[in-house]
Design a protein around this motif. Structure first.
Motif, PDB file in Angstrom:
ATOM      1  N   LEU A  61       0.825  -1.201   0.000  1.00 52.09           N
ATOM      2  CA  LEU A  61       0.000   0.000   0.000  1.00 52.09           C
ATOM      3  C   LEU A  61       0.861   1.253   0.000  1.00 52.09           C
ATOM      4  CD1 LEU A  61      -2.934   1.061   0.155  1.00 52.09           C
ATOM      5  CD2 LEU A  61      -2.704   1.001   2.647  1.00 52.09           C
ATOM      6  N   LYS A  62       1.907   1.238   0.820  1.00 45.08           N
ATOM      7  CA  LYS A  62       2.792   2.404   0.881  1.00 45.08           C
ATOM      8  C   LYS A  62       3.573   2.576  -0.418  1.00 45.08           C
ATOM      9  CE  LYS A  62       3.334   2.876   5.888  1.00 45.08           C
ATOM     10  NZ  LYS A  62       2.792   4.259   5.986  1.00 45.08           N
ATOM     11  N   ASP A  63       4.058   1.496  -0.997  1.00 49.79           N
ATOM     12  CA  ASP A  63       4.775   1.587  -2.271  1.00 49.79           C
ATOM     13  C   ASP A  63       3.898   2.242  -3.332  1.00 49.79           C
ATOM     14  OD1 ASP A  63       7.467   0.801  -2.344  1.00 49.79           O
ATOM     15  OD2 ASP A  63       6.931  -1.303  -2.096  1.00 49.79           O
ATOM     16  N   ASP A  64       2.665   1.789  -3.419  1.00 47.65           N
ATOM     17  CA  ASP A  64       1.745   2.346  -4.403  1.00 47.65           C
ATOM     18  C   ASP A  64       1.457   3.810  -4.119  1.00 47.65           C
ATOM     19  OD1 ASP A  64      -0.407   2.029  -6.555  1.00 47.65           O
ATOM     20  OD2 ASP A  64      -1.606   2.673  -4.836  1.00 47.65           O
ATOM     21  N   ALA A  65       1.222   4.136  -2.845  1.00 43.87           N
ATOM     22  CA  ALA A  65       0.919   5.520  -2.472  1.00 43.87           C
ATOM     23  C   ALA A  65       2.096   6.444  -2.774  1.00 43.87           C
ATOM     24  CB  ALA A  65       0.569   5.590  -0.984  1.00 43.87           C
ATOM     25  N   LEU A  66       3.298   6.008  -2.440  1.00 42.18           N
ATOM     26  CA  LEU A  66       4.481   6.837  -2.667  1.00 42.18           C
ATOM     27  C   LEU A  66       4.711   7.077  -4.152  1.00 42.18           C
ATOM     28  CD1 LEU A  66       6.787   5.251   0.040  1.00 42.18           C
ATOM     29  CD2 LEU A  66       5.997   7.627   0.016  1.00 42.18           C
ATOM     30  N   ALA A  67       4.495   6.054  -4.967  1.00 39.30           N
ATOM     31  CA  ALA A  67       4.671   6.210  -6.416  1.00 39.30           C
ATOM     32  C   ALA A  67       3.685   7.234  -6.968  1.00 39.30           C
ATOM     33  CB  ALA A  67       4.496   4.862  -7.106  1.00 39.30           C
ATOM     34  N   ARG A  68       2.442   7.182  -6.514  1.00 40.50           N
ATOM     35  CA  ARG A  68       1.431   8.117  -7.008  1.00 40.50           C
ATOM     36  C   ARG A  68       1.714   9.537  -6.538  1.00 40.50           C
ATOM     37  NH1 ARG A  68      -3.284   7.556  -4.987  1.00 40.50           N
ATOM     38  NH2 ARG A  68      -2.900   5.943  -3.409  1.00 40.50           N
ATOM     39  N   VAL A  69       2.150   9.677  -5.286  1.00 43.57           N
ATOM     40  CA  VAL A  69       2.475  11.009  -4.771  1.00 43.57           C
ATOM     41  C   VAL A  69       3.670  11.582  -5.510  1.00 43.57           C
ATOM     42  CG1 VAL A  69       3.323  12.280  -2.769  1.00 43.57           C
ATOM     43  CG2 VAL A  69       1.483  10.624  -2.490  1.00 43.57           C
ATOM     44  N   GLU A  70       4.719  10.790  -5.663  1.00 45.62           N
ATOM     45  CA  GLU A  70       5.948  11.283  -6.279  1.00 45.62           C
ATOM     46  C   GLU A  70       5.707  11.775  -7.707  1.00 45.62           C
ATOM     47  OE1 GLU A  70      10.552   9.954  -6.049  1.00 45.62           O
ATOM     48  OE2 GLU A  70       9.188   8.438  -6.837  1.00 45.62           O
ATOM     49  N   ALA A  71       4.824  11.094  -8.420  1.00 47.26           N
ATOM     50  CA  ALA A  71       4.521  11.489  -9.795  1.00 47.26           C
ATOM     51  C   ALA A  71       3.878  12.871  -9.869  1.00 47.26           C
ATOM     52  CB  ALA A  71       3.605  10.453 -10.440  1.00 47.26           C
ATOM     53  N   ALA A  72       3.277  13.305  -8.772  1.00 46.43           N
ATOM     54  CA  ALA A  72       2.586  14.600  -8.755  1.00 46.43           C
ATOM     55  C   ALA A  72       3.451  15.734  -8.221  1.00 46.43           C
ATOM     56  CB  ALA A  72       1.317  14.493  -7.909  1.00 46.43           C
ATOM     57  N   LEU A  73       4.619  15.435  -7.664  1.00 43.62           N
ATOM     58  CA  LEU A  73       5.411  16.435  -6.954  1.00 43.62           C
ATOM     59  C   LEU A  73       6.294  17.251  -7.883  1.00 43.62           C
ATOM     60  CD1 LEU A  73       6.686  14.460  -3.819  1.00 43.62           C
ATOM     61  CD2 LEU A  73       4.723  16.006  -3.994  1.00 43.62           C
ATOM     62  N   PRO A  74       6.586  18.512  -7.497  1.00 44.83           N
ATOM     63  CA  PRO A  74       7.618  19.273  -8.198  1.00 44.83           C
ATOM     64  C   PRO A  74       8.993  18.680  -7.871  1.00 44.83           C
ATOM     65  CG  PRO A  74       6.886  20.461  -6.252  1.00 44.83           C
ATOM     66  CD  PRO A  74       5.976  19.267  -6.383  1.00 44.83           C
ATOM     67  N   GLU A  75       9.955  18.966  -8.708  1.00 46.26           N
ATOM     68  CA  GLU A  75      11.269  18.330  -8.566  1.00 46.26           C
ATOM     69  C   GLU A  75      11.951  18.683  -7.252  1.00 46.26           C
ATOM     70  OE1 GLU A  75      15.440  17.948 -11.116  1.00 46.26           O
ATOM     71  OE2 GLU A  75      13.594  18.612 -12.078  1.00 46.26           O
ATOM     72  N   HIS A  76      11.673  19.886  -6.713  1.00 41.63           N
ATOM     73  CA  HIS A  76      12.379  20.312  -5.501  1.00 41.63           C
ATOM     74  C   HIS A  76      11.817  19.686  -4.232  1.00 41.63           C
ATOM     75  CE1 HIS A  76       8.848  22.942  -4.934  1.00 41.63           C
ATOM     76  NE2 HIS A  76       9.229  23.004  -3.659  1.00 41.63           N
ATOM     77  N   ALA A  77      10.648  19.068  -4.297  1.00 36.67           N
ATOM     78  CA  ALA A  77       9.938  18.629  -3.084  1.00 36.67           C
ATOM     79  C   ALA A  77      10.616  17.450  -2.402  1.00 36.67           C
ATOM     80  CB  ALA A  77       8.500  18.276  -3.427  1.00 36.67           C
ATOM     81  N   THR A  78      10.449  17.406  -1.097  1.00 37.96           N
ATOM     82  CA  THR A  78      10.872  16.259  -0.294  1.00 37.96           C
ATOM     83  C   THR A  78       9.673  15.337  -0.104  1.00 37.96           C
ATOM     84  OG1 THR A  78      12.601  17.483   0.875  1.00 37.96           O
ATOM     85  CG2 THR A  78      11.712  15.534   1.974  1.00 37.96           C
ATOM     86  N   LEU A  79       9.922  14.047  -0.215  1.00 38.60           N
ATOM     87  CA  LEU A  79       8.885  13.035  -0.012  1.00 38.60           C
ATOM     88  C   LEU A  79       9.215  12.251   1.248  1.00 38.60           C
ATOM     89  CD1 LEU A  79       6.422  11.382  -1.005  1.00 38.60           C
ATOM     90  CD2 LEU A  79       8.018  10.022  -2.380  1.00 38.60           C
ATOM     91  N   ALA A  80       8.230  12.044   2.110  1.00 40.09           N
ATOM     92  CA  ALA A  80       8.455  11.334   3.368  1.00 40.09           C
ATOM     93  C   ALA A  80       7.373  10.293   3.592  1.00 40.09           C
ATOM     94  CB  ALA A  80       8.474  12.324   4.545  1.00 40.09           C
ATOM     95  N   SER A  81       7.756   9.227   4.267  1.00 40.51           N
ATOM     96  CA  SER A  81       6.801   8.215   4.706  1.00 40.51           C
ATOM     97  C   SER A  81       6.674   8.290   6.217  1.00 40.51           C
ATOM     98  CB  SER A  81       7.265   6.815   4.300  1.00 40.51           C
ATOM     99  OG  SER A  81       6.416   5.830   4.876  1.00 40.51           O
ATOM    100  N   ASN A  82       5.452   8.164   6.701  1.00 38.72           N
ATOM    101  CA  ASN A  82       5.227   8.131   8.144  1.00 38.72           C
ATOM    102  C   ASN A  82       5.294   6.702   8.693  1.00 38.72           C
ATOM    103  OD1 ASN A  82       4.461   9.301  10.722  1.00 38.72           O
ATOM    104  ND2 ASN A  82       2.476   8.341  10.415  1.00 38.72           N
ATOM    105  N   THR A  83       5.982   5.817   7.974  1.00 37.50           N
ATOM    106  CA  THR A  83       6.079   4.438   8.441  1.00 37.50           C
ATOM    107  C   THR A  83       6.726   4.344   9.817  1.00 37.50           C
ATOM    108  OG1 THR A  83       6.945   2.241   7.929  1.00 37.50           O
ATOM    109  CG2 THR A  83       8.294   4.112   7.247  1.00 37.50           C
ATOM    110  N   SER A  84       6.253   3.390  10.602  1.00 43.98           N
ATOM    111  CA  SER A  84       6.828   3.160  11.927  1.00 43.98           C
ATOM    112  C   SER A  84       7.730   1.937  11.963  1.00 43.98           C
ATOM    113  CB  SER A  84       5.702   2.994  12.959  1.00 43.98           C
ATOM    114  OG  SER A  84       4.803   1.980  12.550  1.00 43.98           O
ATOM    115  N   SER A  85       7.811   1.194  10.845  1.00 42.15           N
ATOM    116  CA  SER A  85       8.635  -0.023  10.900  1.00 42.15           C
ATOM    117  C   SER A  85       9.177  -0.484   9.555  1.00 42.15           C
ATOM    118  CB  SER A  85       7.825  -1.174  11.513  1.00 42.15           C
ATOM    119  OG  SER A  85       6.715  -1.499  10.694  1.00 42.15           O
ATOM    120  N   ILE A  86       8.591  -0.060   8.444  1.00 43.08           N
ATOM    121  CA  ILE A  86       9.008  -0.568   7.143  1.00 43.08           C
ATOM    122  C   ILE A  86      10.293   0.118   6.702  1.00 43.08           C
ATOM    123  CG2 ILE A  86       8.344  -0.820   4.716  1.00 43.08           C
ATOM    124  CD1 ILE A  86       5.423  -0.847   5.655  1.00 43.08           C
ATOM    125  N   SER A  87      11.216  -0.662   6.154  1.00 43.59           N
ATOM    126  CA  SER A  87      12.528  -0.153   5.760  1.00 43.59           C
ATOM    127  C   SER A  87      12.414   1.004   4.773  1.00 43.59           C
ATOM    128  CB  SER A  87      13.346  -1.283   5.130  1.00 43.59           C
ATOM    129  OG  SER A  87      14.486  -0.770   4.474  1.00 43.59           O
TER     130      SER A  87
END
Length: 310
Positions: free
Chosen positions: A121-147
């Motif tokens: 679920l997180k992999d899919d969500a991150l891919a969709r978010v990243e595709a929408a971001l400007p190049e300068h943006a930072t992307l973060a996951s709020n995961t508590s345990s996943i590498s």
């Protein structure tokens, strides 16, 4: 055209994201923040950045969920204003938008994924978010345990990706765990540390490892407390009192598990068992309670009854 639109608590219409970048804000706070997921954690994260002066856009899977997220954050804003009358509810509400279109993330400086603790679920969500971001943006996951390294493997800009592990409940927690992946560059970590400080919280920086620092230690204590309860060593209240009175923990491990959510704790334990071995195997009692829907505070029942506290 984005279908994300302001659902304001007032009649004030927020300005566009391009105009928002010029908004005066506290040093260190990102001008524009996107949060994917408006549940308890996502709403808490959004609330924290609103209080720090950011404009925040929360994206959910559908319009009904977006409306629910807006109401949830609105309630948090009202409680903050009740505690601190110097805050302007209309101004805070005017910096919040919610919707279901990730195109609204096109001008954010920081995007945080706050979906449930499931790797796919997180992999899919991150891919969709990243595709929408400007190049300068930072992307973060709020995961508590996943590498973070595992999640970074599919990213377009892994140097701008890291973990921002907020704690539940976000408004009351003073800690944010910044998880640095192998590819995360130093500037990204530095920016994240400044953003966390701007929220009035303390950042700790940890290298990517199973469970990081906080989940690894907290879950181990919680699992042992559940085993003790399962074995009849003592009652839930007495096990918790041993830690609150004997070791000055602010909250016992079983009550903490109720606050975090038994399903969340189970998911983390399963991930840690997979990566670190049998010492993190979830007790049968935990599995049984989750199967019965006894998830802690959010369901009204866990190791304690929460009906009057929900």
């Amino acid at each position: 055209m984005s279908d994300t639109h302001p659902r304001s608590l007032s009649d004030t219409h927020p300005r566009s994201l391009s105009e928002r970048s010029e908004t005066k804000r506290p040093d260190g706070a990102p001008a524009n923040v996107g949060v994917l997921g408006g549940g308890r954690m996502g709403a808490g994260i959004a609330h924290a950045f609103l209080l720090a002066g950011s404009h925040v856009c929360v994206v959910e899977r559908d319009a009904a969920s977006a409306d629910a997220a807006h109401a949830r954050i609105g309630d948090s804003i009202r409680r903050s204003v009740e505690r601190d009358p110097s805050l302007d509810e209309t101004e805070l509400a005017g910096r919040l938008t919610t919707g279901k279109d990730l195109a609204s993330f096109a001008a954010v400086d920081l995007a945080i994924e706050a979906v449930p603790e499931d790797r796919a679920l997180k992999d899919d969500a991150l891919a969709r978010v990243e595709a929408a971001l400007p190049e300068h943006a930072t992307l973060a996951s709020n995961t508590s345990s996943i590498s973070i390294d595992d999640l970074a493997a599919g990213r377009l800009r892994p140097e701008r990706f890291l973990g921002l592990h907020f704690f539940n409940p976000v408004p009351a927690s003073s800690l944010v765990e910044i998880v640095r992946g192998t590819a995360t560059d130093a500037a990204t970590v530095e920016s994240a540390s400044a953003w966390v400080a701007a929220l009035g919280k303390t950042p700790i920086v940890v290298s990517d490892s199973p469970g990081f620092a906080s989940s690894r230690l907290g879950v181990m204590l919680g699992l042992e407390a559940i085993r003790m309860l399962e074995e009849g060593v003592a009652s839930a209240a007495d096990i918790d009192a041993a830690m609150t009175l004997g070791y000055r923990h602010p909250m016992g491990p079983l009550r903490t598990t109720d606050v975090v959510g038994l399903d969340v704790r189970l998911g983390i334990a399963e991930e840690l068992e997979r990566t670190l071995g049998a010492r993190f195997a979830p007790p049968d009692l935990l599995r049984r309670m989750v199967a019965e829907g006894k998830l802690g505070r959010k369901s009204g029942e866990g190791f304690y009854a929460w009906n009057e506290e929900r």
